[in-house]
Design a protein around this motif. Structure first.
Motif: not given
Length: 787
Positions: A28-42, A46-56
């Motif tokens: 969904g959309v992060s509180p700062e605006g922009g869409q979250l990225i979700l990632s799951g691993s071996r 599970t990590k949530l990445w929030r947008p910050s400028g052009n990075e996460y």
């Protein structure tokens, strides 16, 4: 104009997982605006990445599963993050939650697929237990499910047809089934020649599927396959729609290391594929802004964008391109019938063997493959593995057994009157454990254990040919002979500026005792001491002295130990410039010199600490040779090498790529650094600066409790023995930084009250000790006042 993947370039790389990224999803959309990225691993997280400028930026890590994450789904209507795992469960979190809202249990094996259900607060899941389930969760938390039973093998894919009010499942039995809300089977689609891995419901009741046969199939409303999309050369693992580019645009990824884009209506591939520097591209998703996100077997989440403003700098893109070029050269390279890039690296030798005589094939950074044997508590080099190349496997080498993936599936003849029994085995498993599981599963006599295990060993490594190792020990990380920590190193009194390597002045990291020490930033007593937000780096270097030392050592060693031509020495000196640039020739030369014997390595490591200030250089070096595997072993070496490695680490923290990579192994690194109990003033300052830079990364990003804890422990250990005022000052700045973060306050409050820490602060605050006393006195008073 039709969209094209040719317009997409790397935007950023998200580093944080320690193992394969098996799943990515758009949140969904992060509180700062922009869409979250979700990632799951071996790595089970599970990590949530929030947008910050052009990075996460990594904002939350969820760690409630007991085994690897296989799929992530974001249920938009409820704002739920749903994670499926190899532990047979599904965890459901609120978007802003840290613990599961509910855990769905009932599947008998790995849950490998998720989709939203037909009704609110419902999900459909697929599992290796050969079933799918439709879960309904009431407002009060009550859970009901309907089982979709009919597949003869693992259910790898699920989808929901909202218009038709139907569910669709795809499995390892090559079949696609349609189901109604009651769980009744309605239709069977056949066409795939291997496991079905992905499904997407499209408009007009059409369907898109993909699988291990490397084909995407477009099915019309009547269940007819009217179009095949060919281009992948290996298993297709995942697909996603890119609605920002049009309803007809779909992206796919797989075992051929590529990301591809398609027009599913025309069947055309849109632009050239994007090759990844990883064996498997496990998962793909698309953001609302059209950016594409992938998760790969190298543990990296990558974002690609067609918008120039969101694309990475030219240097970072060049580093990615170089890593891709390396991957291209590796793709068809095999040894003894095994893909070289699937073999473990030298880090595999950090784990103890499980039995006397156990063998391992290990891939080294220089591309060689060596065989090691576990004998008397050590991994001993047996020799070089000399298998031939060629004979590429038609598939990835992964075999399917009961709908699951394995590197090998052997036929084992137990009886002349019974058919062979299937023995699945994954490379990297202990053969004896795999044999034991096989015996229990098939109710065989325990006496078969050694026979089965030896069968696995013989057949899984294709009897590689070995070149006998030379007599004596060989360092598995450098290829050099054993070195004894402390040799070729003069005892140096704390606080002095004698050359820590030779005891002379021919090559020194500091100036004379009458001048200010190199790499120290003086602060006036009235200045602000913390928080500090500017990273400290070690930039000073006398290139002529370094080159002189390189030539001296080069003349002392033999060709077999790495003696090189002078042109390579001149090439690496380019990295000593104030702002080093990515030069592939110089970088290759540096890699060659890093294989020198450990006792002569410190000038090379000195150049390395200057080179890694450049993020592009660090990225290329890390992607091709794993930076930490190069430097970490030397933290247990001579004082000279320790100093340069810690400076390397401190300088690498000056950019995002370095910080993310180092943080993955931070507890291990700090444990080694904290093991240093004595050393020169320069070493003390290097250690303190490393800790200070770590705390800067915490106050500028999302502070993590576990990081604050290990850093605090490390600083306390340093303060036990450090005498140099600049080192003490930076240590106290690090403590001060942590007091400004919520997670650091509690940790600091516990540690700062320890008697020897308080005594150290009082000592430094009340006893004049030289020209730097003013700022040390000031920062000490500030810390005492804070507690």
């Amino acid at each position: 104009m039709e969209p094209s993947l040719d317009n997409f370039k790397l935007s950023c790389e998200l580093l944080g997982h320690s193992m394969d990224v098996r799943a990515v999803a758009a949140g969904g959309v992060s509180p700062e605006g922009g869409q979250l990225i979700l990632s799951g691993s071996r790595d089970k997280s599970t990590k949530l990445w929030r947008p910050s400028g052009n990075e996460y930026i990594e904002s939350v890590t969820l760690q409630d599963h007991k085994n690897f994450i296989s799929y992530i789904y974001y249920l938009e209507s409820e704002k739920w993050i749903c994670t499926a795992s190899n532990d047979s469960t599904i965890c459901i979190y609120k978007q802003d939650g840290f613990v599961p809202l509910i855990t769905l249990k009932g599947h008998g094996s790995t849950v490998c697929a998720l989709a939203g259900g037909l009704k609110p607060r419902s999900l459909v899941s697929g599992s290796w237990d050969k079933t799918a389930r439709v879960w309904s969760i009431s407002e009060t938390g009550d859970v009901r499910f309907i089982a979709l039973e009919g597949h003869e093998a693992a259910v790898w894919a699920v989808a929901t047809l909202q218009e038709q009010q139907k569910y669709v499942t795809g499995g390892a039995d090559k079949c696609i089934y349609y189901w109604n809300e009651k769980g009744e089977k309605l239709r069977l689609l056949k066409g795939h020649t291997d496991c079905v891995r992905g499904l997407i419901a499209l408009e007009a009741n059409t369907l898109l599927s993909c699988g291990n046969d490397a084909i995407l199939r477009f099915w019309n409303e009547d269940g007819e396959c009217v179009r095949e999309l060919s281009g992948h050369s290996n298993y297709i693992y995942s697909m996603a729609r890119n609605k920002a580019l049009g309803d007809q645009v779909v992206v796919s990824c797989g075992e051929d290391s590529t990301l591809r884009m398609w027009n599913v209506i025309t069947g055309d591939q849109l632009g050239a594929p994007i090759l990844h520097p990883a064996i498997s591209v496990w998962s793909v998703t698309c953001l609302q802004n059209g950016d594409i996100v992938t998760g790969s077997s190298d543990g990296v989440v990558r974002v690609f964008s067609q918008e120039p403003a969101r694309q990475a700098s030219e240097g970072i893109r060049n580093a990615f391109d170089l890593a891709v070029s390396t991957r291209k050269s590796q793709m068809n390279e095999e040894i003894g019938g095994v893909k070289k890039d699937e073999l473990p690296g030298p880090e595999a030798l950090l784990s103890n063997g499980t039995r006397e005589g156990q063998t391992k094939m290990v891939r080294h950074p220089d591309g060689s493959v060596k065989c090691y044997s576990w004998e008397m508590g050590n991994w001993n080099l047996v020799g070089d593995v000399m298998g031939g190349t060629g004979g590429t496997q038609a598939s990835s080498g992964k075999k399917m057994h009961e709908g699951k993936e394995y590197d090998f599936v052997f036929n084992v003849d137990i009886s002349d009157t019974e058919p062979p029994i299937k023995l699945p085995y994954n490379r990297g498993e202990d053969p004896w454990q795999a044999a034991q599981s096989f015996i229990h599963r098939n109710n065989l006599p325990q006496a078969y254990l050694d026979q089965v295990a030896n069968f696995i060993v013989k057949n899984s490594e294709s009897a590689p040919v070995l070149n006998q190792a030379p007599t004596g020990y060989q360092d598995p990380f450098t290829g050099g002979n054993r070195y004894v920590p402390g040799t070729s190193n003069t005892n140096v009194r704390s606080g002095g500026n004698v050359d820590p390597f030779t005891g002379a002045s021919s090559y020194s990291t500091g100036n004379s005792a009458n001048q200010s020490r190199v790499d120290v930033n003086f602060v006036k007593s009235g200045d602000k001491h913390f928080p500090i937000s500017s990273y400290r780096t070690f930039d000073t270097c006398d290139a002529s002295k370094v080159l002189e030392k390189l030539k001296e050592f080069n003349n002392k060693i033999s060709t077999s130990d790495g003696k090189v031509g002078e042109e390579l020495l001149l090439a690496v000196i380019k990295f000593t410039e104030p702002t080093p640039e990515l030069d592939l020739t110089s970088l290759e030369a540096l890699i060659v010199l890093l294989k020198w014997p450990a006792g002569m390595l410190f000038p090379v490591l000195d150049i390395l600490r200057l080179a890694v200030r450049n993020e592009a250089i660090f990225s290329v070096l890390n992607n091709t040779h794993n930076f930490l595997s190069i430097v970490i072993p030397h933290l247990a070496g001579s004082a000279a090498n320790q100093l340069m490695v810690i400076r390397c680490l401190a300088n690498s923290l000056g950019h995002t790529t370095g910080r993310l990579h180092i943080e993955k192994q931070l507890p291990e690194i700090i444990d080694l650094v904290a093991g240093i109990k004595a050393g020169s003033a320069n070493l003390q300052i290097a250690v303190a600066t490393f800790y200070l830079n770590v705390t800067i990364s915490q106050i500028l990003g999302v502070a993590k409790g576990e990081v604050c804890h290990v850093v605090t422990s490390g600083v306390v250990e340093l303060l036990k023995w450090a005498k140099d005022l600049e080192a003490c000052y930076r240590s106290m700045q690090a403590i001060g930084n942590l007091t400004t973060t919520p997670c650091g306050q509690e940790t600091i409050a516990q540690v700062i009250s320890v008697d020897y820490v308080m005594d150290k602060l009082r000592e430094l605050t009340n006893t004049p000790q030289g020209e730097n006393f003013s700022k040390v006195n000031s920062v000490g008073q500030a810390l005492l006042a804070a507690f």
